[in-house]
Design a protein around this motif. Structure first.
Motif, PDB file in Angstrom:
ATOM      1  N   MET A   1      44.812 -16.127  -1.973  1.00 40.84           N
ATOM      2  CA  MET A   1      44.059 -17.351  -1.704  1.00 40.84           C
ATOM      3  C   MET A   1      42.588 -17.141  -2.042  1.00 40.84           C
ATOM      4  O   MET A   1      41.936 -17.993  -2.642  1.00 40.84           O
ATOM      5  N   ARG A   2      42.073 -15.979  -1.671  1.00 42.69           N
ATOM      6  CA  ARG A   2      40.672 -15.659  -1.973  1.00 42.69           C
ATOM      7  C   ARG A   2      40.452 -15.489  -3.472  1.00 42.69           C
ATOM      8  O   ARG A   2      39.429 -15.903  -4.011  1.00 42.69           O
ATOM      9  N   GLU A   3      41.422 -14.856  -4.135  1.00 43.58           N
ATOM     10  CA  GLU A   3      41.291 -14.640  -5.573  1.00 43.58           C
ATOM     11  C   GLU A   3      41.180 -15.965  -6.332  1.00 43.58           C
ATOM     12  O   GLU A   3      40.431 -16.070  -7.300  1.00 43.58           O
TER      13      GLU A   3
ATOM     14  N   VAL B   1      35.040 -18.047   5.552  1.00 45.17           N
ATOM     15  CA  VAL B   1      34.563 -17.632   6.870  1.00 45.17           C
ATOM     16  C   VAL B   1      35.493 -16.539   7.384  1.00 45.17           C
ATOM     17  O   VAL B   1      36.714 -16.585   7.176  1.00 45.17           O
ATOM     18  N   ASP B   2      34.946 -15.528   8.032  1.00 42.17           N
ATOM     19  CA  ASP B   2      35.763 -14.449   8.579  1.00 42.17           C
ATOM     20  C   ASP B   2      36.782 -14.988   9.575  1.00 42.17           C
ATOM     21  O   ASP B   2      36.496 -15.905  10.355  1.00 42.17           O
TER      22      ASP B   2
ATOM     23  N   ILE C   1      45.493 -20.487   7.866  1.00 37.97           N
ATOM     24  CA  ILE C   1      44.518 -21.524   7.545  1.00 37.97           C
ATOM     25  C   ILE C   1      43.137 -20.871   7.537  1.00 37.97           C
ATOM     26  O   ILE C   1      42.672 -20.371   8.559  1.00 37.97           O
ATOM     27  N   LEU C   2      42.512 -20.859   6.353  1.00 36.71           N
ATOM     28  CA  LEU C   2      41.188 -20.270   6.203  1.00 36.71           C
ATOM     29  C   LEU C   2      40.147 -21.366   6.016  1.00 36.71           C
ATOM     30  O   LEU C   2      40.465 -22.470   5.549  1.00 36.71           O
TER      31      LEU C   2
END
Length: 268
Positions: A175-177, A189-190, A124-125
């Motif tokens: 997910m980031r892409e 967030v890191d 979970i980001l």
């Protein structure tokens, strides 16, 4: 004599991250030989390779990326020695994939063993967004979630949290892409969060939370929309409040739902 002790409870691990277990091996010989049985599942043919390593206080003794099938460890003075088994989950792991590792210690013809299991779990980001554009970003990301690999499982946009979304998935890189060309998405967030940390966002709050008798409110819906009123009574079970219109020639008590008012001045 040979004996292995330690907590080998199964653990969940996020894709790309690792888990470890400390354990001790007692022996009355000068050398202990370790061998390993590694099984991946549920479909071992399609599963990406997990990284498995045996360490002690000096560093890595063995890993499954080496060509060695076993490793011999000196036991100066015999006795007990501490080891750490480390498992790193591949970034391409799918939810529910697992690895089981049996560590077998042999000394003077005697053996003892211990088994460890790690299972891939979702991450979970926290995604930053442009303020008040949370729903727009969530809708755009949801549309992209169904394209290609299904890397995103859920998107949460709490109504009382501005500028952030919670995104659940397996492969954090992909997910980031999928957020890169969403204009109003900022950055992740890191680190990661957990269900326990966001649980309060998953439980709907009562619409009358934070409202007390004597508060000055504005009605934001219904036939009296735009009127100001004073809170007279609160019914927590029905999530209703009774207010009295302050600009009416004759005081009129009106019962409305808690989400149909906006507090503009707290009772002092």
């Amino acid at each position: 004599m040979i004996g292995i002790t330690g907590d080998n409870s199964p653990k969940g691990v996020h894709a790309g991250l690792g888990v470890s277990w400390p354990f001790k091996v007692a022996a009355d010989t000068n050398e202990v030989v370790f061998t390993f049985n590694i099984v991946t599942g549920p479909n071992s043919e399609d599963a990406p390779e997990w990284n498995v390593a045996l360490n002690d206080t000096t560093g890595e003794l063995w890993s499954n990326y080496s060509t060695r099938k076993e490793v011999a460890v000196d036991y100066p003075g015999k006795g007990e020695k501490e080891f750490i088994l480390e498992i790193i989950c591949p970034k391409g792991a799918r939810f529910g994939e697992f690895v089981e590792v049996e560590v077998i210690a042999t000394a003077s013809g005697l053996t003892d063993s211990i088994e460890f299991k790690a299972s891939a779990t979702q991450s979970i980001l926290v995604l930053k967004t442009q303020m008040d554009q949370e729903k727009s970003v969530a809708d755009s990301l949801a549309a992209k979630a169904n394209l290609g690999d299904k890397d995103i499982y859920a998107i949460l946009s709490p109504s009382n949290l501005r500028g952030y979304l919670f995104v659940e998935g397996m492969n954090t890189d992909r997910m980031r892409e999928k957020t890169r060309d969403i204009r109003k998405a900022r950055s992740f967030v890191d680190g990661e969060t957990s269900i326990l940390e966001i649980d309060h966002y998953l439980t709907p709050l009562s619409t009358v939370v934070g409202i007390v008798e004597g508060d000055l409110v504005e009605l934001v819906s219904g036939p009296f929309k735009g009127e100001k009123a004073r809170v007279q009574q609160i019914d927590q079970s029905k999530e209703e409040i009774t207010v009295e219109l302050i600009e009416a020639m004759v005081p009129i008590p009106v019962t409305v739902k808690g989400d149909s008012v906006r507090v503009i001045e707290k009772e002092k």
